[in-house]
Motif scaffolding. Structure first.
Motif, mmCIF file in Angstrom:
data_model
loop_
_atom_site.group_PDB
_atom_site.id
_atom_site.type_symbol
_atom_site.label_atom_id
_atom_site.label_comp_id
_atom_site.label_asym_id
_atom_site.label_seq_id
_atom_site.Cartn_x
_atom_site.Cartn_y
_atom_site.Cartn_z
ATOM 1 N N LEU A 139 0.557 -1.260 0.246
ATOM 2 C CA LEU A 139 -0.084 -0.135 0.064
ATOM 3 C C LEU A 139 0.924 0.871 -0.121
ATOM 4 O O LEU A 139 -0.009 2.332 0.101
ATOM 5 N N ALA A 140 2.136 0.586 0.233
ATOM 6 C CA ALA A 140 2.691 2.175 0.010
ATOM 7 C C ALA A 140 4.160 1.739 -1.104
ATOM 8 O O ALA A 140 4.665 0.939 -0.969
ATOM 9 N N ALA A 141 5.151 2.738 -0.897
ATOM 10 C CA ALA A 141 6.210 2.817 -1.802
ATOM 11 C C ALA A 141 7.318 2.526 -0.717
ATOM 12 O O ALA A 141 7.688 2.620 0.501
ATOM 13 N N ASP A 142 8.684 0.947 -1.485
ATOM 14 C CA ASP A 142 9.873 1.243 -0.447
ATOM 15 C C ASP A 142 10.687 2.934 0.058
ATOM 16 O O ASP A 142 10.536 3.913 -0.871
ATOM 17 N N ASN A 143 10.821 2.556 0.639
ATOM 18 C CA ASN A 143 11.379 4.026 1.941
ATOM 19 C C ASN A 143 13.373 3.539 1.463
ATOM 20 O O ASN A 143 13.882 4.036 2.110
#
Lengths: 95, 504
Positions: B395-399
């Protein structure tokens, strides 16, 4: 992290929590050890990380300002230790 | 009536009631007899409400005769004693509320009442739901039906033990950091922590408002789906209740999980698991794999920080919520010469040791000079924990912090590191007690749903795994749980209480 007796007394007063001498000493030891455990948070890199205010984002819940039935005064006061004339009775907060 | 009417599922009881093979009065009396038979050993209830139950049963029978039965009409329910009930005392397990009769029902209670459910009693809880064993109840400790020398877990140990012992068909508990799943695991039943906001908290005595959530305690996944469906949904009286539609959770239990991607978080298996817990969980994962699911090892690197984060945020919120117990508006009052002395003495006399510890810890963390170092820091690490779940669920991009974006559908892990511990074993060591929740707390901090389901036994004590999903994915995690349940017999086992009572 070792708390002093003075710190424990100060926090207890802020919390309006009466403590016996024995409770205060025990609290000092236990809180110190719990805070030691919590101190591992210091190692986490949180630069540029926003604090979480709410986990599930919701739009503010608004409703129309209309009068609706609610609890009666008797129901609301039924659990109050001291009442008089439909009010909760409280000791003076000013001398 | 010779036939045993306890240990029925909701679907079984509903069928018997609707076909008029049994009456609600008979079903209720069977449970009241069961309570009489086992309660001396289990001690699940602070307040039993047999007269209320009998009256509700008569009304339920009328309703069934009229052909107007709902899912819960005539079904015996145990309510954790942090849920306000307008016709039964609600103590929160605390002396400060020992004589408190709420003027209204909690919304979850009202919804069950409207369906015609039967309330058999108010179940034991650690004081203000602060604890992991019910040993912090100011009344008594509940005993684990599988081994009476052990804790049932907590804080919802009363509701959980009552359901495990056949004293009610289902129960409602509440979670702040695992208080439904952890005891459900210890007592071999199903426990759900729904998405934060899925179930209205109105009338749930507040502990930590950004975490609190009511949760079903049941003996099967299908019962869990029924109970969630009955109590979930928006409530104008709780502005944090979510407006999301309530689906038919029971219909979601298709048994089909082929192609589902299951994340297995490495860190959860590195937190001092009892060997029998790890082996039962690994075996359960193989069962899920045989059903066509794909296992994916994932990393949730901040999991180990969830416990310290929780022990800042929960006590901080508790210290504010519990300020209302002041000896003035309701609850125990110890009248002194001044208002300040009345506050100090009422709260000294009314709160037990764990509640005092948490009020002190929370007040300290919020006090001037420490707020940024503790409270803000904890809320920032909470963000890290939530973000790691978001990335795992795709649900979120890799940081770039190493968690990756696994894109899994659910995450499966043990519910607790150990099986039920002995009464007294951890009660003098707050930190050891807190560690019982180390695997359940992350889901509470992230607000996501998680269901605990029995997955085996270790030394004759139940072992449990939990299935976590993204926010509002209750249908998905329940489907996985039920698919697993179909392949195993763990939820059909009963604790050995009847052997012990054979001579009674």
């Amino acid at each position: 992290m070792t708390l002093t007796n003075e710190q424990v007394e100060h926090v207890a007063l802020l919390a309006r929590l009466g403590l016996s001498d024995e409770e205060r000493e025990r609290m000092r030891e236990q809180l110190s050890s719990i805070l030691d455990h919590i101190d591992q948070l210091r190692a986490a890199d949180t630069s540029n990380v926003a604090p979480t205010a709410q986990v599930i984002p919701l739009a503010p819940a608004l409703r129309d300002d209309v009068v609706a039935p609610s609890l009666t005064v008797e129901q609301v006061l039924a659990n109050a230790p001291r009442t008089e004339g439909g009010f909760i009775k409280v000791r003076a907060i000013l001398d | 009536m010779a036939e045993d009417l306890t240990y029925l599922s909701i679907d079984e009881a509903r069928g018997l009631l609707d076909r008029r093979e049994i009456s609600s009065v008979e079903l209720t009396e069977a449970h009241l007899r069961r309570i009489e038979a086992v309660e001396g050993r289990v001690k699940a209830f602070i307040t039993r409400t047999p007269e209320l139950a009998r009256e509700q049963a008569r009304l339920a029978d009328d309703r069934i005769k009229a052909g107007e039965a709902a899912t819960f009409t005539g079904i015996p329910v145990a309510l954790k004693d942090v849920l306000c009930t307008r016709d039964a005392p609600t103590t929160a397990g605390s002396q400060i509320l020992r004589d408190f009769l709420p003027p209204y029902d909690a919304t979850a209670v009202a919804r069950l009442r409207a369906q015609g459910a039967i309330f058999v009693g108010k179940a034991n809880t650690d004081e203000f739901a602060m604890g992991s064993s019910t040993e912090n109840s100011s009344f008594f400790t509940t005993h684990n039906p599988w081994d009476l020398e052990r804790v049932p877990g907590g804080s919802s140990g009363g509701s959980i033990a009552a359901v495990a012992a056949g004293e009610a068909i289902v129960g409602l508990g509440s979670e702040t950091g695992g208080s439904v799943r952890q005891p459900a695991g210890f007592c071999g039943i199903v426990g759900l922590k729904a998405t934060y906001g899925r179930i209205s908290r109105y009338g749930l005595i507040a502990f930590a408002s950004s975490l609190d959530q009511i949760g079903p305690a049941t003996r099967s996944v299908a019962d869990c789906a029924h109970l969630l469906g009955a109590v979930a949904g928006a409530d104008p009286r709780d502005s944090t209740s979510a407006p999301a539609e309530v689906p038919d959770y029971r219909a979601a239990l298709t048994g089909e999980i082929r192609g589902l991607r299951i994340g297995v978080p490495r860190e959860y298996f590195e937190m001092g698991l009892q060997p029998g817990v790890e082996s039962a969980t690994r075996e359960a994962l193989r069962v899920l794999e045989r059903l066509g699911a794909e296992l994916v090892e994932i990393s949730l690197p901040s999991s180990g920080l969830a416990l310290p984060v929780y022990y800042i945020i929960a006590p901080a919120e508790a210290s504010a919520n519990l300020a209302r117990y002041d000896g003035v508006k309701y609850g125990l009052a110890s009248e002194q010469d001044s208002l300040l002395a009345t506050y100090l003495e009422s709260r000294r006399a009314g709160f037990g040791p764990e509640v005092k510890r948490r009020i002190m810890l929370g007040t300290y963390a919020l006090s001037s000079g420490y707020y940024d170092a503790y409270y803000v820091k904890a809320q920032q690490v909470r963000t890290l924990i939530k973000d790691e779940f978001d990335r795992a669920f795709g649900l979120a991009a890799d940081n770039g912090a190493g968690a990756g974006t696994a894109g899994v559908d659910v995450i499966v892990a043990p519910t607790s590191p150990t099986t039920a511990f002995k009464i007294g074993e951890r009660s003098d060591d707050p930190l050891a007690m807190y560690l019982a929740d180390v695997l359940t707390i992350p889901a509470n901090l992230a607000g996501i749903p998680s269901v605990a389901i029995p997955c085996g036994f270790a030394d004759d004590l139940p072992v449990s795994l939990q299935i976590m999903g993204p926010a509002f994915a209750e249908e998905r995690i329940l489907r996985v749980a039920e698919a697993y349940e179909r392949q195993t017999t763990w939820t059909q086992r009963r604790p050995p209480l009847d052997v012990a009572s054979a001579g009674a």
